[in-house]
Design an enzyme around this catalytic site. Structure first.
Site, PDB file in Angstrom:
ATOM      1  N   LYS A   1     -12.590  33.084  52.839  1.00  0.00           N
ATOM      2  CA  LYS A   1     -13.164  32.425  54.025  1.00  0.00           C
ATOM      3  C   LYS A   1     -12.089  31.544  54.637  1.00  0.00           C
ATOM      4  O   LYS A   1     -11.146  31.123  53.952  1.00  0.00           O
ATOM      5  CB  LYS A   1     -14.372  31.565  53.618  1.00  0.00           C
ATOM      6  CG  LYS A   1     -15.350  31.292  54.751  1.00  0.00           C
ATOM      7  CD  LYS A   1     -16.374  32.393  54.904  1.00  0.00           C
ATOM      8  CE  LYS A   1     -17.373  32.093  56.007  1.00  0.00           C
ATOM      9  NZ  LYS A   1     -18.514  33.011  55.969  1.00  0.00           N
TER      10      LYS A   1
HETATM   11  P1  NAD Z   1     -23.396  30.564  65.549  1.00  0.00           P
HETATM   12  O1  NAD Z   1     -22.270  29.667  65.884  1.00  0.00           O
HETATM   13  O2  NAD Z   1     -23.577  31.802  66.362  1.00  0.00           O
HETATM   14  O3  NAD Z   1     -24.789  29.753  65.566  1.00  0.00           O
HETATM   15  C1  NAD Z   1     -24.994  28.608  64.801  1.00  0.00           C
HETATM   16  C2  NAD Z   1     -26.352  28.066  65.162  1.00  0.00           C
HETATM   17  O4  NAD Z   1     -26.649  26.953  64.310  1.00  0.00           O
HETATM   18  C3  NAD Z   1     -26.427  27.542  66.593  1.00  0.00           C
HETATM   19  O5  NAD Z   1     -27.681  27.893  67.150  1.00  0.00           O
HETATM   20  C4  NAD Z   1     -26.355  26.022  66.403  1.00  0.00           C
HETATM   21  O6  NAD Z   1     -27.002  25.319  67.434  1.00  0.00           O
HETATM   22  C5  NAD Z   1     -27.103  25.863  65.088  1.00  0.00           C
HETATM   23  N1  NAD Z   1     -26.825  24.589  64.439  1.00  0.00           N
HETATM   24  C6  NAD Z   1     -25.624  24.013  64.190  1.00  0.00           C
HETATM   25  N2  NAD Z   1     -25.795  22.815  63.615  1.00  0.00           N
HETATM   26  C7  NAD Z   1     -27.128  22.626  63.488  1.00  0.00           C
HETATM   27  C8  NAD Z   1     -27.939  21.584  62.966  1.00  0.00           C
HETATM   28  N3  NAD Z   1     -27.394  20.488  62.466  1.00  0.00           N
HETATM   29  N4  NAD Z   1     -29.292  21.734  62.996  1.00  0.00           N
HETATM   30  C9  NAD Z   1     -29.858  22.827  63.525  1.00  0.00           C
HETATM   31  N5  NAD Z   1     -29.139  23.854  64.035  1.00  0.00           N
HETATM   32  C10 NAD Z   1     -27.793  23.750  64.023  1.00  0.00           C
HETATM   33  O7  NAD Z   1     -23.208  30.916  63.997  1.00  0.00           O
HETATM   34  P2  NAD Z   1     -23.753  32.168  63.204  1.00  0.00           P
HETATM   35  O8  NAD Z   1     -22.663  33.188  63.175  1.00  0.00           O
HETATM   36  O9  NAD Z   1     -25.113  32.535  63.702  1.00  0.00           O
HETATM   37  O10 NAD Z   1     -23.846  31.574  61.734  1.00  0.00           O
HETATM   38  C11 NAD Z   1     -24.981  30.853  61.261  1.00  0.00           C
HETATM   39  C12 NAD Z   1     -25.008  30.892  59.747  1.00  0.00           C
HETATM   40  O11 NAD Z   1     -25.002  32.252  59.318  1.00  0.00           O
HETATM   41  C13 NAD Z   1     -23.801  30.251  59.056  1.00  0.00           C
HETATM   42  O12 NAD Z   1     -24.234  29.704  57.830  1.00  0.00           O
HETATM   43  C14 NAD Z   1     -22.894  31.439  58.782  1.00  0.00           C
HETATM   44  O13 NAD Z   1     -21.996  31.195  57.712  1.00  0.00           O
HETATM   45  C15 NAD Z   1     -23.927  32.470  58.419  1.00  0.00           C
HETATM   46  N6  NAD Z   1     -23.466  33.848  58.540  1.00  0.00           N
HETATM   47  C16 NAD Z   1     -22.958  34.343  59.693  1.00  0.00           C
HETATM   48  C17 NAD Z   1     -22.564  35.669  59.743  1.00  0.00           C
HETATM   49  C18 NAD Z   1     -22.073  36.319  61.010  1.00  0.00           C
HETATM   50  O14 NAD Z   1     -21.849  37.539  61.007  1.00  0.00           O
HETATM   51  N7  NAD Z   1     -21.915  35.604  62.108  1.00  0.00           N
HETATM   52  C19 NAD Z   1     -22.655  36.480  58.606  1.00  0.00           C
HETATM   53  C20 NAD Z   1     -23.201  35.958  57.443  1.00  0.00           C
HETATM   54  C21 NAD Z   1     -23.607  34.636  57.426  1.00  0.00           C
END
Ligand code: NAD
Length: 433
Positions: free
Chosen positions: A123
């Site tokens: 990561k």
């Molecule tokens: P993103 O940047 O697209 O979205 C993040 C979301 O979280 C946004 O809506 C933001 O407003 C919200 N957020 C941030 N801080 C917050 C808080 N304090 N309270 C409430 N909401 C909050 O990110 P993403 O890619 O959707 O990733 C989200 C999670 O999923 C992370 O934990 C990431 O590691 C995990 N993830 C992502 C992927 C991927 O392919 N993008 C894959 C596996 C896991």
């Protein structure tokens, strides 16, 4: 054949770790502690799970648009490479730390092994608020970061991908920078790229789709009909937004959504397509017309059957776990549930589909992208989605069966399946020298 050796006790831990008990790295270590009793002779190698193989800290200096120079802290951690090259996303967030990146890398090791992908876990991240940068500053920062971590990434070494606040455009800059530095075009160095640069169809929606697929499998097993089921989603980005859309398409009612700007609630179900359009325009759910505004903590105590934490780590605390009325928790985010909350949810009979299988759809389609880049032969979206479904359902079934056989929660079962694979690879490769 391995000899029968009693499980190793936890050795003195890393001198550079100073985190508090609820930090992501400590959460990960607690999860490892729970799996060790089930590892038999492989427990001899368990300490390898508690240490990142390699952690790189880089300085990322860039010239800002106003001519000043700013320095950002960047990281790339390769937690384990026993089963293949490192694989895992890159996060841009003001709270990124080395320990957070270590935990996220370690969860990638477990996730890739749980799903059976031929990767280790890695990561990366930069401690930055990207909303404060212009597009040119963002590009310069991404390119300098890529050059700095260029000494350890590569299509056969470690393959980054998008995570929080990173996207296909950022992956395109990473691919271009790496390619410039090696004097060729290396599409396989990152995944989650735009489709015309060797990206895969279906990648953007893959993580949310995986949350839906594993959620549907879990719901069926606890007799929860998705038709009319009420769903709450925290985090409405790449993962939460897509998952909400797919649950709504399947007849569920998305009643509550919370993100970093606030929360919205509608008893009869929110119009997910309109909410996505609102977020696209206004960068958050706050101010969405046709819904009630929600105060922070209220989100956790509402009436719904399915809770999808899809924002950041450590959101589901013990207190919130006691409050929730959900029957099913789908971990779209990495590490959203603290170990104490895990116990509460288990005692209350609430089923948790853990991150390492629930959000594995993204890395699975990243794997497809990497394979397509190597063969320069690209698949249709239907083919991608069918293969994704097959891999995720297969992994879910084996974890479910392990959970029933050992009488442990799904998280421990997923760790058993994954850690056996990682440690068998470790044992078979042997120690060098
Ligand atoms: P993103 O940047 O697209 O979205 C993040 C979301 O979280 C946004 O809506 C933001 O407003 C919200 N957020 C941030 N801080 C917050 C808080 N304090 N309270 C409430 N909401 C909050 O990110 P993403 O890619 O959707 O990733 C989200 C999670 O999923 C992370 O934990 C990431 O590691 C995990 N993830 C992502 C992927 C991927 O392919 N993008 C894959 C596996 C896991």
């Amino acid at each position: 054949m391995l000899q029968q050796i009693p499980p190793a006790s936890r050795q003195d831990h890393l001198s550079y770790i100073h985190s508090h008990a609820d930090s992501p790295w400590q959460t990960y270590l607690a999860q490892v502690d729970r799996v060790v009793p089930y590892l038999g002779p492989l427990a001899r190698w368990a300490e390898t799970l508690r240490r990142p193989k390699r952690a790189l800290i880089v300085d990322v200096p860039i010239e800002m648009d106003d001519g000043s120079v700013r320095h950002f802290e960047g990281f790339r951690v390769q937690h384990n490479l026993s089963r293949g090259p490192g694989k895992g996303g890159v996060r841009y967030h003001p709270q990124v730390t080395l320990e957070e990146v270590m935990a996220l890398a370690a969860w990638m090791t477990v996730k890739n092994a749980a799903v059976g992908l031929p990767y280790g876990g890695a990561k990366g991240g930069i401690r930055v608020d990207p909303t404060q940068l212009s597009i040119k500053e963002l590009e310069r920062m991404t390119r300098r970061y890529t050059s700095e971590i260029g000494i350890i990434i590569g299509p056969q070494q470690d393959i980054p991908a998008p995570d929080v606040n990173t996207n296909p455009q950022i992956m395109a800059w990473m691919m271009d920078t790496y390619s410039m530095n090696i004097g060729g075009t290396s599409t396989g160095v990152v995944t989650g790229k735009p489709v015309q640069l060797g990206g895969s169809l279906g990648r953007v929606k893959a993580t949310g789709r995986g949350v839906f697929v594993t959620g549907r499998e879990a719901a069926r097993r606890i007799g929860l009909d998705l038709q009319g089921a009420r769903v709450a989603v925290q985090g409405f980005g790449n993962v939460g937004g897509v998952a909400a859309e797919l649950f709504a398409d399947a007849g569920a009612k998305v009643v509550a959504v919370q993100d970093h700007t606030g929360g919205v609630y509608r008893e009869d179900g929110l119009d997910v397509a309109r909410l996505l359009a609102h977020v696209h325009e206004r960068h958050g759910v706050a101010g969405f017309a046709g819904a009630q505004a929600l105060a922070g903590e209220d989100f956790w105590g509402l009436d719904y059957e399915v809770l999808i934490p899809a924002a950041l780590e450590g959101q589901l605390t013990e207190t919130r776990a006691r409050r929730t009325k959900a029957r099913l928790v789908l971990e779209g985010a990495n590490g959203p549930t603290l170990p104490a909350a895990d116990d509460v949810l288990h005692d209350r009979g609430i089923l948790v589909v853990p991150d390492v299988i629930c959000n594995a759809g993204g890395v699975t389609v990243s794997y497809f992208e990497w394979v397509q880049d190597f063969s320069s032969f690209f698949w249709s979206e239907d083919e991608i989605n069918a293969r994704l479904e097959k891999i995720l359902v297969g992994a879910f079934v084996s974890i479910w069966e392990t959970s029933e056989r050992l009488k442990v929660p799904l998280r421990t079962a997923a760790f058993v399946v994954a850690c056996e694979r990682v440690l068998e690879a470790r044992a078979e490769r042997g120690l060098y020298p």
